[in-house]
Design an enzyme around this catalytic site. Structure first.
Site, PDB file in Angstrom:
ATOM      1  N   SER A  44       0.821  -1.213   0.000  1.00  0.00           N
ATOM      2  CA  SER A  44       0.000   0.000   0.000  1.00  0.00           C
ATOM      3  C   SER A  44       0.851   1.258   0.000  1.00  0.00           C
ATOM      4  O   SER A  44       2.063   1.231   0.232  1.00  0.00           O
ATOM      5  CB  SER A  44      -0.932   0.039   1.218  1.00  0.00           C
ATOM      6  OG  SER A  44      -0.301   0.625   2.339  1.00  0.00           O
ATOM      7  N   VAL A  45       0.169   2.378  -0.213  1.00  0.00           N
ATOM      8  CA  VAL A  45       0.809   3.688  -0.221  1.00  0.00           C
ATOM      9  C   VAL A  45       1.418   4.023   1.136  1.00  0.00           C
ATOM     10  O   VAL A  45       2.357   4.836   1.234  1.00  0.00           O
ATOM     11  CB  VAL A  45      -0.227   4.774  -0.616  1.00  0.00           C
ATOM     12  CG1 VAL A  45      -1.305   4.918   0.456  1.00  0.00           C
ATOM     13  CG2 VAL A  45       0.431   6.106  -0.913  1.00  0.00           C
ATOM     14  N   LYS A  46       0.953   3.391   2.205  1.00  0.00           N
ATOM     15  CA  LYS A  46       1.391   3.743   3.554  1.00  0.00           C
ATOM     16  C   LYS A  46       2.822   3.321   3.862  1.00  0.00           C
ATOM     17  O   LYS A  46       3.379   3.726   4.888  1.00  0.00           O
ATOM     18  CB  LYS A  46       0.432   3.140   4.579  1.00  0.00           C
ATOM     19  CG  LYS A  46      -0.964   3.732   4.547  1.00  0.00           C
ATOM     20  CD  LYS A  46      -0.966   5.216   4.904  1.00  0.00           C
ATOM     21  CE  LYS A  46      -2.388   5.736   5.085  1.00  0.00           C
ATOM     22  NZ  LYS A  46      -2.402   7.143   5.532  1.00  0.00           N
ATOM     23  N   ASP A  47       3.444   2.522   3.001  1.00  0.00           N
ATOM     24  CA  ASP A  47       4.863   2.227   3.190  1.00  0.00           C
ATOM     25  C   ASP A  47       5.697   3.504   3.147  1.00  0.00           C
ATOM     26  O   ASP A  47       6.714   3.628   3.832  1.00  0.00           O
ATOM     27  CB  ASP A  47       5.380   1.275   2.097  1.00  0.00           C
ATOM     28  CG  ASP A  47       4.877  -0.135   2.255  1.00  0.00           C
ATOM     29  OD1 ASP A  47       4.084  -0.395   3.182  1.00  0.00           O
ATOM     30  OD2 ASP A  47       5.261  -0.992   1.435  1.00  0.00           O
TER      31      ASP A  47
END
Length: 308
Positions: A38-41
């Site tokens: 996900s983008v949250k990395d």
């Protein structure tokens, strides 16, 4: 820095050629290509690396974070790669698959009552950190969340689309993606329009209630501290039913299957594109993949899709 951390970012962007209105094109950045899915990395890496550099977090120390899921997965992956202990606190209403992934990456997961929303998770995280001596990144107020997208996601959009972007459409949860990406792009494209996507039930669209779409939406002002309102040209509400219908179309017509937040962003991006002149290009971002929500029945009939 651990090898897997070098794989964060530089995600592909694809045109939604079949769904885009005639003479316009919507481009979607596929953030599930990050190693944690996900983008949250991106903010996970920036928040922990910054804290280690400025001394707020010691090597081998404890990280405690309130999270709806993807940030916890990112922090678990990045934290373990950096040799840190990670505790994630999440409301019980969110995806059990996300909880399982956090634990698989070595994090300890603590759940709070669903009715308490993110506020309850934030309070619990602060309590644990105070007792155990942990560091709380607090994605909802941490400037490194915004900086991650200002320094990586925004420049990637600009480079991949050769600076030719008329509008950007992004969902907002912690608001780091929206503020970081839009700030970077508007500094270079003054005429750019930026639209914030919210699910039904978000207080930003004058509502307060549950919704099936995960990862975006605001329960209260506590979770929108990073939103720079001066960058917002409009806030669009997308219903669960609209997001679900778009997800089906994205899979069958474009061969991409984002989670509900990405499908919601697509609803708005396509609507915005239809209002722009011929030749317009609209950028959006799909934060994660629908596979993360199979347990909730996201790919089945709308009635089978469970609320978190």
């Amino acid at each position: 820095m651990s090898g897997v951390l070098y794989a964060i970012g530089q995600t592909p962007i694809v045109p939604l050629a079949r769904l885009s209105p005639p003479g316009r094109m919507v481009y979607a950045k596929l953030e599930w290509h990050n190693p944690g899915g996900s983008v949250k990395d991106r903010p996970a890496l920036y928040m922990l690396r910054t804290a280690l550099e400025d001394g707020r977090l010691r090597p081998g120390g404890l990280v405690v974070e309130p999270t709806a899921g993807n940030t916890g997965i990112g922090l678990a992956l990045v934290g373990r790669a950096l040799g840190l202990e990670v505790v994630c606190v999440m409301p019980a209403r969110f995806s059990p698959a996300k909880k399982a992934l956090m634990e698989a990456y070595g994090a300890t997961v603590v759940t709070t009552p669903a009715e308490g929303g993110m506020e309850a998770a934030i309070a619990k995280a602060r309590e644990i950190a105070a007792v155990e001596g942990g560091f709380v990144p607090n994605q909802f107020r941490n400037p490194a969340n915004v900086q991650a997208h200002y320094e990586t996601t925004g420049p990637e959009f600009y480079r991949q689309l050769e600076g030719r972007i008329d509008a950007v459409v992004l969902g907002g949860g912690s608001m780091g993606t929206f503020t970081g990406v839009v700030r970077y792009l508007k500094e270079r494209l003054p005429r750019l329009k930026a639209y914030l996507v919210q699910p039904e039930g978000s207080y930003l669209v004058g509502e307060c209630g549950p919704h099936k779409v995960e990862g975006i939406g605001a329960d209260s002002p506590e979770t929108t501290a990073l939103l720079d309102c001066a960058l917002v040209d409009g806030v669009w509400k997308v219903t669960d039913r609209e997001a679900h219908a778009m997800l089906q179309r994205l899979g069958r017509e474009e061969g991409v299957l984002p989670g509900g937040s990405g499908a919601a962003a697509a609803v708005v991006a396509l609507a915005v594109a239809a209002q722009l002149p011929e030749g317009a290009r609209v950028a959006t971002l799909f934060p994660d993949h629908a596979e993360r929500y199979l347990v909730q029945g996201i790919l089945g009939r709308f009635e089978e899709w469970k609320k978190p």
